[in-house]
Design a protein around this motif. Structure first.
Motif, PDB file in Angstrom:
ATOM      1  N   ASP A  82       0.822  -1.207   0.000  1.00 46.86           N
ATOM      2  CA  ASP A  82       0.000   0.000   0.000  1.00 46.86           C
ATOM      3  C   ASP A  82       0.860   1.264   0.000  1.00 46.86           C
ATOM      4  O   ASP A  82       2.064   1.218   0.217  1.00 46.86           O
ATOM      5  N   GLN A  83       0.201   2.381  -0.257  1.00 46.38           N
ATOM      6  CA  GLN A  83       0.886   3.665  -0.346  1.00 46.38           C
ATOM      7  C   GLN A  83       1.512   4.067   0.987  1.00 46.38           C
ATOM      8  O   GLN A  83       2.591   4.663   1.011  1.00 46.38           O
ATOM      9  N   ILE A  86       4.852   2.455   1.101  1.00 45.21           N
ATOM     10  CA  ILE A  86       5.757   3.127   0.159  1.00 45.21           C
ATOM     11  C   ILE A  86       6.269   4.412   0.795  1.00 45.21           C
ATOM     12  O   ILE A  86       7.476   4.676   0.817  1.00 45.21           O
ATOM     13  N   ASP A  87       5.345   5.226   1.301  1.00 40.97           N
ATOM     14  CA  ASP A  87       5.726   6.512   1.889  1.00 40.97           C
ATOM     15  C   ASP A  87       6.668   6.333   3.072  1.00 40.97           C
ATOM     16  O   ASP A  87       7.670   7.049   3.199  1.00 40.97           O
ATOM     17  N   PRO A 118       5.141  -0.994  -5.472  1.00 40.61           N
ATOM     18  CA  PRO A 118       3.875  -1.627  -5.085  1.00 40.61           C
ATOM     19  C   PRO A 118       3.677  -2.939  -5.838  1.00 40.61           C
ATOM     20  O   PRO A 118       4.027  -3.051  -7.016  1.00 40.61           O
ATOM     21  N   ASP A 147       3.358   6.340  -6.885  1.00 41.03           N
ATOM     22  CA  ASP A 147       2.059   6.698  -6.325  1.00 41.03           C
ATOM     23  C   ASP A 147       1.033   5.726  -6.893  1.00 41.03           C
ATOM     24  O   ASP A 147       0.688   5.797  -8.087  1.00 41.03           O
ATOM     25  N   ILE A 148       0.554   4.821  -6.058  1.00 40.12           N
ATOM     26  CA  ILE A 148      -0.358   3.766  -6.511  1.00 40.12           C
ATOM     27  C   ILE A 148      -1.620   4.345  -7.133  1.00 40.12           C
ATOM     28  O   ILE A 148      -2.063   3.924  -8.200  1.00 40.12           O
TER      29      ILE A 148
END
Length: 158
Positions: A82-83, A86-87, A118, A147-148
């Protein structure tokens, strides 16, 4: 012990790097820290090498001096769901001197390359509809941190 393990060469920061990496991933720990003997050449009581696990994968790290810097020819590919993850990883790995790159690539403060990707990217880039795959690819190529939502929107033509 696994039979084949990544082994990283640091100038003199192997222990700090291992501690940092272990803090980022679940199922991670320092396994062993080896130090110079008091009468050995080199810094007294200094760390020579470290064994550690990242999400269950064993690594080695050596304090070998500045002879061999990292290059982009080797990177660690991290699948994330999920984002938020990632962040979190992107921000941690680019902090304190790390460098953002293109298409989900970055270098951490020690110059080691990582890909924070992702799991959905493979599906988007391999979409059976070539137009969707092309739009997703073009969107990815324009990004640093992936960015998903934007990748999905691009694939959808939105």
């Amino acid at each position: 012990m696994q039979r084949i393990s990544p082994f990283l060469w640091f100038d003199d920061q192997a222990e700090q790097a291992a501690e940092f990496y272990v803090s980022l991933f679940p199922n991670s720990r320092i396994l062993e820290v080896m130090r110079f003997a008091d009468d050995a050449p080199g810094p007294s009581a200094g760390v020579t090498s470290v064994r550690f696990e990242l999400d269950g994968l064993e690594f080695g790290a050596l304090n070998g001096g500045p002879l061999f810097p990292f290059t982009e020819a080797v990177s660690f590919y991290v699948n994330v769901d999920d984002q938020e993850e990632i962040d979190r990883l992107w921000n941690a790995l680019t902090a304190d001197g790390g460098e953002p790159g293109q298409c989900g690539w970055l270098k951490d403060r020690w110059g080691l390359s990582w890909q924070i990707v992702p799991t959905s990217l493979t599906q988007l880039l391999g979409d059976p509809d070539p137009a969707r795959a092309k739009r997703a690819t073009e969107a990815m190529l324009s990004m640093g941190k992936l960015d998903i939502g934007a990748l999905q929107a691009a694939a959808d033509g939105v």
